[in-house]
Design a protein around this motif. Structure first.
Motif, PDB file in Angstrom:
ATOM      1  N   GLU A 100       4.815   0.253  -4.477  1.00  0.00           N
ATOM      2  CA  GLU A 100       4.708   1.665  -3.816  1.00  0.00           C
ATOM      3  C   GLU A 100       3.451   2.376  -3.340  1.00  0.00           C
ATOM      4  N   LEU A 101       2.403   2.127  -4.381  1.00  0.00           N
ATOM      5  CA  LEU A 101       1.109   2.767  -4.645  1.00  0.00           C
ATOM      6  C   LEU A 101       0.325   1.855  -3.354  1.00  0.00           C
ATOM      7  N   ASP A 102       0.726   0.609  -3.194  1.00  0.00           N
ATOM      8  CA  ASP A 102      -0.052  -0.075  -2.173  1.00  0.00           C
ATOM      9  C   ASP A 102       0.403   0.260  -1.011  1.00  0.00           C
ATOM     10  N   ALA A 103       1.830   0.286  -0.520  1.00  0.00           N
ATOM     11  CA  ALA A 103       2.374   0.849   0.392  1.00  0.00           C
ATOM     12  C   ALA A 103       1.540   2.340   1.122  1.00  0.00           C
ATOM     13  N   LEU A 104       1.511   2.989   0.153  1.00  0.00           N
ATOM     14  CA  LEU A 104       0.874   4.331   0.513  1.00  0.00           C
ATOM     15  C   LEU A 104      -0.552   3.934   1.016  1.00  0.00           C
ATOM     16  N   TYR A 105      -1.145   3.541   0.229  1.00  0.00           N
ATOM     17  CA  TYR A 105      -2.687   3.239   0.673  1.00  0.00           C
ATOM     18  C   TYR A 105      -2.752   2.411   1.968  1.00  0.00           C
ATOM     19  N   GLN A 106      -1.940   1.330   1.964  1.00  0.00           N
ATOM     20  CA  GLN A 106      -1.927   0.503   3.130  1.00  0.00           C
ATOM     21  C   GLN A 106      -1.671   1.391   4.462  1.00  0.00           C
ATOM     22  N   SER A 107      -0.787   2.493   4.366  1.00  0.00           N
ATOM     23  CA  SER A 107      -0.427   3.443   5.408  1.00  0.00           C
ATOM     24  C   SER A 107      -1.346   4.360   5.898  1.00  0.00           C
ATOM     25  N   PHE A 108      -2.362   4.470   4.983  1.00  0.00           N
ATOM     26  CA  PHE A 108      -3.377   5.449   5.361  1.00  0.00           C
ATOM     27  C   PHE A 108      -4.182   5.179   6.731  1.00  0.00           C
ATOM     28  N   PRO A 109      -4.264   6.134   7.555  1.00  0.00           N
ATOM     29  CA  PRO A 109      -4.518   5.882   8.947  1.00  0.00           C
ATOM     30  C   PRO A 109      -5.941   5.195   9.345  1.00  0.00           C
ATOM     31  N   GLY A 110      -6.888   5.475   8.368  1.00  0.00           N
ATOM     32  CA  GLY A 110      -8.174   4.798   8.578  1.00  0.00           C
ATOM     33  C   GLY A 110      -8.526   3.389   8.204  1.00  0.00           C
ATOM     34  N   SER A 111      -7.274   2.929   7.557  1.00  0.00           N
ATOM     35  CA  SER A 111      -7.379   1.682   6.923  1.00  0.00           C
ATOM     36  C   SER A 111      -6.651   0.678   7.623  1.00  0.00           C
ATOM     37  N   LEU A 112      -7.284  -0.844   7.232  1.00  0.00           N
ATOM     38  CA  LEU A 112      -6.491  -1.792   7.748  1.00  0.00           C
ATOM     39  C   LEU A 112      -5.625  -2.757   6.832  1.00  0.00           C
ATOM     40  N   ASP A 113      -6.012  -2.208   5.524  1.00  0.00           N
ATOM     41  CA  ASP A 113      -5.244  -2.825   4.431  1.00  0.00           C
ATOM     42  C   ASP A 113      -5.642  -1.897   3.184  1.00  0.00           C
ATOM     43  N   GLY A 114      -4.819  -1.874   2.143  1.00  0.00           N
ATOM     44  CA  GLY A 114      -5.142  -1.146   0.854  1.00  0.00           C
ATOM     45  C   GLY A 114      -4.149  -1.659  -0.140  1.00  0.00           C
ATOM     46  N   ALA A 115      -4.582  -1.434  -1.395  1.00  0.00           N
ATOM     47  CA  ALA A 115      -3.990  -1.656  -2.715  1.00  0.00           C
ATOM     48  C   ALA A 115      -4.266  -0.780  -3.763  1.00  0.00           C
ATOM     49  N   CYS A 116      -3.492  -0.731  -4.816  1.00  0.00           N
ATOM     50  CA  CYS A 116      -4.113  -0.128  -6.045  1.00  0.00           C
ATOM     51  C   CYS A 116      -4.626  -1.062  -7.216  1.00  0.00           C
ATOM     52  N   PHE A 117      -5.326  -0.318  -7.945  1.00  0.00           N
ATOM     53  CA  PHE A 117      -5.722  -1.222  -9.271  1.00  0.00           C
ATOM     54  C   PHE A 117      -5.898  -0.011 -10.295  1.00  0.00           C
ATOM     55  N   THR A 118      -6.197  -0.524 -11.509  1.00  0.00           N
ATOM     56  CA  THR A 118      -6.026   0.251 -12.648  1.00  0.00           C
ATOM     57  C   THR A 118      -7.090   0.051 -13.439  1.00  0.00           C
ATOM     58  N   LEU A 119      -7.529   0.797 -14.437  1.00  0.00           N
ATOM     59  CA  LEU A 119      -8.144   0.769 -15.444  1.00  0.00           C
ATOM     60  C   LEU A 119      -7.538   1.642 -16.679  1.00  0.00           C
ATOM     61  N   PHE A 120      -7.428   0.994 -17.898  1.00  0.00           N
ATOM     62  CA  PHE A 120      -7.004   1.672 -18.889  1.00  0.00           C
ATOM     63  C   PHE A 120      -7.636   2.841 -19.417  1.00  0.00           C
ATOM     64  N   ASP A 121      -6.728   4.000 -19.568  1.00  0.00           N
ATOM     65  CA  ASP A 121      -7.511   5.386 -20.140  1.00  0.00           C
ATOM     66  C   ASP A 121      -6.389   5.606 -21.426  1.00  0.00           C
ATOM     67  N   PRO A 122      -7.188   5.939 -22.539  1.00  0.00           N
ATOM     68  CA  PRO A 122      -6.637   6.240 -23.905  1.00  0.00           C
ATOM     69  C   PRO A 122      -5.686   7.426 -23.715  1.00  0.00           C
ATOM     70  N   MET A 123      -5.952   8.216 -22.768  1.00  0.00           N
ATOM     71  CA  MET A 123      -5.318   9.617 -22.925  1.00  0.00           C
ATOM     72  C   MET A 123      -4.122   9.799 -21.848  1.00  0.00           C
ATOM     73  N   VAL A 124      -4.367   9.018 -20.592  1.00  0.00           N
ATOM     74  CA  VAL A 124      -3.313   8.948 -19.794  1.00  0.00           C
ATOM     75  C   VAL A 124      -2.495   7.744 -19.535  1.00  0.00           C
ATOM     76  N   GLY A 125      -2.942   6.661 -19.958  1.00  0.00           N
ATOM     77  CA  GLY A 125      -2.506   5.431 -19.729  1.00  0.00           C
ATOM     78  C   GLY A 125      -3.323   4.474 -18.810  1.00  0.00           C
ATOM     79  N   ASP A 126      -2.971   4.609 -17.626  1.00  0.00           N
ATOM     80  CA  ASP A 126      -3.697   3.892 -16.548  1.00  0.00           C
ATOM     81  C   ASP A 126      -4.318   4.955 -15.606  1.00  0.00           C
ATOM     82  N   ARG A 127      -5.692   4.845 -15.237  1.00  0.00           N
ATOM     83  CA  ARG A 127      -6.322   5.416 -14.211  1.00  0.00           C
ATOM     84  C   ARG A 127      -5.987   4.730 -12.867  1.00  0.00           C
TER      85      ARG A 127
END
Length: 186
Positions: A100-127
């Motif tokens: 779902e996040l990949d599709a949102l970022y790929q549909s951004f008008p200024g982009s050719l492609d997009g994807a999400c990635f995360t880093l672990f955060d002990p307070m919220v889970g994944d950033r």
């Protein structure tokens, strides 16, 4: 909230009551239907520190006061072990599909492609972070991406914390995003 200790094991949770002192229930864990299934059951929480959400929101307690977390867990004796799903981002109690996040970022008008990635955060889970391949004639920014998502009425917890501009999104032979490769390049 307290930061998790360096030697703690974040995957071990007791099943049942967790009390900070005598007589005061801090949080209670339970497993949803299909307990004992090899894939696990949904982790349920209740207690004074568990958000109850709005009556029309995603955190509606069941008839017994438990809130569904979207996390899978397997019972392990008196406790349970939370199972990580590589196709889900865990953010502040929400489970979000990476597709779902990949599709949102790929549909951004200024982009050719997009994807999400995360880093672990002990307070919220994944950033949540967005990697975007911009169009040659487009200038992209985190604020522009946030404005785009807000105009589409996307929930704010799906907004990335940072935007990384890249030349390409690394993918395997089947076209799946190689999120660890994005992190390695960062």
């Amino acid at each position: 909230m307290l930061r998790r200790g360096l030697r703690s094991d974040p995957s071990e949770l007791p099943l049942g009551h967790r009390a900070p002192g005598v007589g005061a229930v801090f949080v209670e864990t339970n497993l949803g239907p299909q307990a004992g299934d090899a894939a696990g059951s949904e982790l349920l929480l209740r207690g004074p520190v568990v958000s109850q959400g709005r009556t029309d929101g995603p955190l509606i307690p069941d008839a017994h006061g438990f809130v569904r977390t979207g996390l899978r867990a397997v019972g392990d004796g008196p406790g349970l072990r939370v199972k990580r799903d590589s196709e889900l981002v865990q953010y502040g109690g929400f489970a979000i599909a990476v597709s779902e996040l990949d599709a949102l970022y790929q549909s951004f008008p200024g982009s050719l492609d997009g994807a999400c990635f995360t880093l672990f955060d002990p307070m919220v889970g994944d950033r949540i972070f967005a990697a975007v391949v911009p169009r040659p004639d487009a200038a992209v920014s985190l604020q522009a991406l946030h404005d785009f998502l807000a105009a589409r009425e996307v929930a704010s917890y799906k907004f990335p914390d940072r935007l990384l501009v890249v030349r390409e999104i690394p993918r395997d032979a089947q076209g799946r995003v190689l999120r660890n490769e994005i992190l390695r390049r960062v």
